[in-house]
Design an enzyme around this catalytic site. Structure first.
Site, short mmCIF file in Angstrom:
data_model
loop_
_atom_site.label_atom_id
_atom_site.label_comp_id
_atom_site.label_asym_id
_atom_site.label_seq_id
_atom_site.Cartn_x
_atom_site.Cartn_y
_atom_site.Cartn_z
CB SER A 28 -0.66 -0.39 2.01
OG SER A 28 -1.48 1.44 1.31
CE1 TYR B 85 -3.35 -2.31 5.35
CE2 TYR B 85 -3.19 0.02 4.94
CZ TYR B 85 -3.85 -1.37 4.60
OH TYR B 85 -3.91 -1.55 2.54
#
Ligand code: NAD
Length: 250
Positions: free
Chosen positions: A141, A154
Site C-alpha cells: 500500500s 497497518y
C-alpha cells in the site's frame, strides 16, 4: 507480444474472494493463466472460480488462512508448483496508537506481514523444488511508504512488506524468482465505497493529486508487468499506483 508468456502459467492469488484479489484472478485468467483462488472461506471462491471456468478459463479453489503456516502447508500439499504468486490477502485495522490493544496489533501484523512471508516461502520452495523460477507480487500500500493517522499497525505491516520484498528478491534472484511489490493508493472496492461517500472520505479524495479514487482495473498494467516476462529484469522494486498520492504536498 507482451504478456503472451503468461499463457499456460499457474498462479496462486491469496485473498481472492473479493476486491482486488478477485480482479487480479480474473485478469490473469483472461491472459490464459490457470488461477488458484485462496481465502479463508471457500463459498465466495467457488462462485468466482465457476464464473472463470464458464468463460473458458482454468480456475481452482483452496481454503487457506495465511496467518497459520499449517493451514498454508495443508492448502499447498497438492504439490502444484506455481509460476506466479499474487500475495494479496490483507486486512486493515485502525485505531489510535494509545488505545490499540495487543490483539489488534497481532491480527494486522500476522495477516499482512507474517502471512505474506509464510505464503511466499511455501510457494518459493515449490518453485525451487520444481526447478523453475517465478514471479512473486506482494500487495502492500502507499501506507508502506508514508503514514496516516490511526493506522500505525497497518502502515507498519505494509512497510514491512516493502522491506520483505527487497530481502526476498535479493535471496531468491539466484533461484530465478523475482519478487516485487505493488503499492496501491486508494482504490474503490466494496469495503471502502461507503467511507468515501462520507465527509472524511470526500476530504481525503481532495488530497489525492488526481482528485479521485483509483479503479481496480487501473492496477492491471502494473500487475501484468510484474507477473509476466515483460518485467523479467525487474526485481526488488516497488510500483506505486496512486493518482500521485505519494507525492502530495507535505
Ligand atoms: P478485501 O477485504 O476485499 O480483500 C482482502 C482479502 O483478503 C479477502 O478475500 C479476505 O478474505 C482475505 N483475507 C483476509 N485475511 C485473510 C487470512 N487470514 N487468510 C486468507 N485470506 C485472508 O480488500 P481489498 O481492498 O481487495 O485489499 C486487497 C489487498 O490490497 C490488501 O492487502 C490491502 O491491504 C491492499 N490494498 C487495498 C487498497 C484499497 O484501496 N482497496 C489500497 C492499498 C492496499
Amino acid at each position: 507480444m507482451l504478456f503472451e508468456d503468461l499463457k499456460g502459467k499457474k498462479a496462486l492469488i491469496t485473498g481472492a474472494s473479493g476486491g482486488l484479489g478477485l480482479r487480479f484472478a480474473d485478469l490473469l485468467s483472461t491472459y490464459g493463466v490457470a488461477v488458484t483462488l485462496a481465502a479463508r472461506r471457500s463459498e465466495a471462491l467457488e462462485a468466482a472460480s465457476s464464473r472463470i471456468r464458464a468463460r473458458g478459463g482454468s480456475a481452482y479453489v483452496i481454503q487457506m488462512d495465511v496467518t497459520d503456516s499449517n493451514s498454508v502447508a495443508a492448502a499447498l500439499s497438492g504439490g502444484t508448483s506455481f509460476d506466479i504468486l499474487i500475495n494479496n490477502a490483507g486486512i486493515s485495522g485502525s485505531g489510535r496508537a494509545l488505545d490499540l490493544d495487543e490483539a489488534e496489533w497481532d491480527r494486522v501484523l500476522d495477516t499482512n506481514l507474517k502471512g505474506g512471508f509464510v505464503v511466499a516461502q511455501a510457494v518459493a520452495r515449490g518453485m525451487k523444488a520444481a526447478g523453475h523460477g517465478g514471479s512473486i507480487v506482494n500487495i502492500a500500500s502507499i501506507l508502506g511508504h508514508r503514514v496516516a493517522g490511526n493506522l500505525s499497525a497497518y502502515a507498519t505491516s505494509k512497510a514491512g512488506v516493502v522491506q520483505l520484498t527487497k530481502a526476498l528478491s535479493l535471496e531468491w534472484a539466484r533461484e530465478g524468482i523475482r519478487v516485487n511489490v505493488l503499492c496501491p493508493g486508494y482504490i474503490e472496492t466494496d469495503i471502502n465505497r461507503e467511507f468515501f461517500l462520507s465527509e472524511a472520505g470526500l476530504q481525503l479524495i481532495k488530497r489525492i493529486p488526481q482528485r479521485r479514487l483509483g479503479k481496480p482495473e487501473e492496477l492491471d498494467g502494473a500487475l501484468l508487468l510484474l507477473a509476466s516476462a515483460a518485467g523479467s529484469y525487474i526485481t526488488g522494486s516497488s510500483i506505486e499506483v496512486d493518482g500521485g498520492h505519494l507525492v502530495s504536498s507535505l
